[in-house]
Write an enzyme that holds these catalytic residues in place. Structure first.
Site, mmCIF file in Angstrom:
data_model
loop_
_atom_site.group_PDB
_atom_site.id
_atom_site.type_symbol
_atom_site.label_atom_id
_atom_site.label_comp_id
_atom_site.label_asym_id
_atom_site.label_seq_id
_atom_site.Cartn_x
_atom_site.Cartn_y
_atom_site.Cartn_z
ATOM 1 N N LYS A 1 0.814 -1.226 0.000
ATOM 2 C CA LYS A 1 0.000 0.000 0.000
ATOM 3 C C LYS A 1 0.847 1.275 0.000
ATOM 4 C CE LYS A 1 -4.378 -1.975 1.159
ATOM 5 N NZ LYS A 1 -5.395 -2.347 2.107
ATOM 6 N N ARG B 1 -3.586 -10.468 4.352
ATOM 7 C CA ARG B 1 -3.992 -10.424 2.937
ATOM 8 C C ARG B 1 -2.803 -9.888 2.151
ATOM 9 N NH1 ARG B 1 -6.006 -6.778 -0.681
ATOM 10 N NH2 ARG B 1 -7.607 -7.517 -2.119
HETATM 11 N N1 HH2 Z 1 -7.389 -3.869 0.677
HETATM 12 C C1 HH2 Z 1 -7.723 -3.791 -0.631
HETATM 13 C C2 HH2 Z 1 -8.777 -4.554 -1.142
HETATM 14 N N2 HH2 Z 1 -9.440 -5.414 -0.351
HETATM 15 N N3 HH2 Z 1 -9.772 -6.413 1.757
HETATM 16 C C3 HH2 Z 1 -9.449 -6.519 3.054
HETATM 17 N N4 HH2 Z 1 -10.097 -7.372 3.844
HETATM 18 N N5 HH2 Z 1 -8.450 -5.762 3.609
HETATM 19 C C4 HH2 Z 1 -7.736 -4.873 2.867
HETATM 20 O O1 HH2 Z 1 -6.847 -4.190 3.428
HETATM 21 C C5 HH2 Z 1 -8.047 -4.731 1.479
HETATM 22 C C6 HH2 Z 1 -9.105 -5.534 0.951
HETATM 23 C C7 HH2 Z 1 -6.959 -2.879 -1.536
HETATM 24 O O2 HH2 Z 1 -5.851 -3.546 -2.107
HETATM 25 P P1 HH2 Z 1 -5.826 -4.242 -3.539
HETATM 26 O O3 HH2 Z 1 -6.874 -5.286 -3.666
HETATM 27 O O4 HH2 Z 1 -4.465 -4.731 -3.816
HETATM 28 O O5 HH2 Z 1 -6.081 -3.074 -4.556
HETATM 29 P P2 HH2 Z 1 -7.365 -2.567 -5.310
HETATM 30 O O6 HH2 Z 1 -8.409 -2.238 -4.304
HETATM 31 O O7 HH2 Z 1 -6.868 -1.364 -6.070
HETATM 32 O O8 HH2 Z 1 -7.856 -3.655 -6.214
#
Ligand code: HH2
Length: 298
Positions: free
Chosen positions: A237, A272
């Site tokens: 992040k 995660r």
């Molecule tokens: N962060 C993201 C998405 N889903 N779910 C949980 N439970 N906790 C988190 O911290 C979390 C999540 C954001 O990260 P990412 O999926 O890599 O990116 P994007 O939202 O741009 O797809």
């Protein structure tokens, strides 16, 4: 606070968390940190958007995450990065359902990362076993779907439902108290709706500044008060980039691992992560240091 009845999450003799989730007809029990691998079937996710253009490529990536050591694969079809634009339900379903069903058919424990009850329900019907509700279980329809299908839910703190504006809502007197209060209300609502398996997540980066993300990670023990598993997702992040100076999200592995090991020290039992191999190694070392055991872990 009543601990949700579906749980038997505790600590083993070495003080390491044991997580037990009832998934469809199987039980997933992990003696040690449970790794959730991230699979974004999106064109615009902040670190892996557009990497898996076809469902086939996404499924291959999901299977790779499992062979690297992920216990669960979290499939998402809508980016929640700050400022991300929302997608239509039809498009989100089109992105996730083929991936969910193909992975579930391979025996993978799949979680569906969504804020929409319709997507959660369709994904469950295609084999998803966990709902990762990135809107924090705000909506009655989502609670109803999760209760009816008896699946575990991850409740993620976010100050607002809409990712496109969440960074405008990062004003808290005490960010940790705000997260704990929010989760307490949502857990109570979940229990009242008949949901029996709850996991909480402080929502690192969801409407939070770098200083607030650090504050949450430094005081993560305060989330243990609920007696349910705590999941942390700091992987790649932006705040890690700000602190380490690593601009490219995919290169933020060391910062991600350090943040996650610190979270484990402070009571998290689920992580995660995008970089599963690196976390498997790190978690083995962390666990050996805690337990003194020289056996390599599964
Ligand atoms: N962060 C993201 C998405 N889903 N779910 C949980 N439970 N906790 C988190 O911290 C979390 C999540 C954001 O990260 P990412 O999926 O890599 O990116 P994007 O939202 O741009 O797809």
């Amino acid at each position: 606070m009543v601990v949700p009845p579906g749980h038997r999450s505790g600590r083993n003799n070495d003080g390491v968390a044991v997580t037990r989730l009832v998934l469809n007809s199987t039980v997933l029990e992990v003696d040690g940190p449970l790794l959730v691998g991230v699979l974004n079937a999106t064109p615009d996710s902040f670190s892996d958007g557009g990497l898996f253009r076809s469902s086939k490529e996404a499924v291959e990536r999901g299977l790779q995450l499992v062979s690297d050591g992920a216990h669960v694969v979290d499939v998402g079809g809508e980016s929640t990065r700050p400022g991300a634009l929302s997608v239509s339900l039809g498009e989100e379903l089109r992105r996730v359902l083929p991936v969910v069903s193909a992975l579930a058919a391979e025996g993978v424990a799949v979680s569906i990362d969504t804020r929409h009850a319709e997507v959660a329900e369709a994904a469950i019907e295609h084999g998803a076993a966990i709902v990762n509700d990135v809107s924090g279980l705000r909506h009655h329809a989502m609670r109803e779907v999760i209760a009816r299908h008896h699946v575990p839910v991850v409740i993620v703190h976010s100050p607002v439902d809409d990712p496109s504006v969440m960074q405008q809502h990062s004003q808290y007197d005490d960010v940790v108290a705000a997260v704990v209060d929010f989760l307490r209300v949502r857990i109570d609502e979940a229990l009242r709706a008949g949901i029996s398996q709850v996991i909480v997540d402080p929502g690192i980066g969801f409407g939070k500044t770098t200083a607030q993300n650090l504050e949450i990670l430094r005081r993560l023990e305060e989330l243990s008060t609920f007696g349910v598993p705590v999941l942390v997702g700091a992987s790649r992040k932006r705040f890690i980039g700000e602190i380490t100076g690593v601009d490219v999200p995919a290169d933020r592995i060391i910062g991600s691992v350090v943040a996650h090991l610190s979270a484990l020290d402070r009571g998290a039992s689920m992580l995660r992560v995008h970089d599963v191999r690196a976390h498997v190694e790190a978690v083995r070392m962390w666990q050996a240091l805690r337990t003194g055991s020289t056996h390599s872990l599964d």
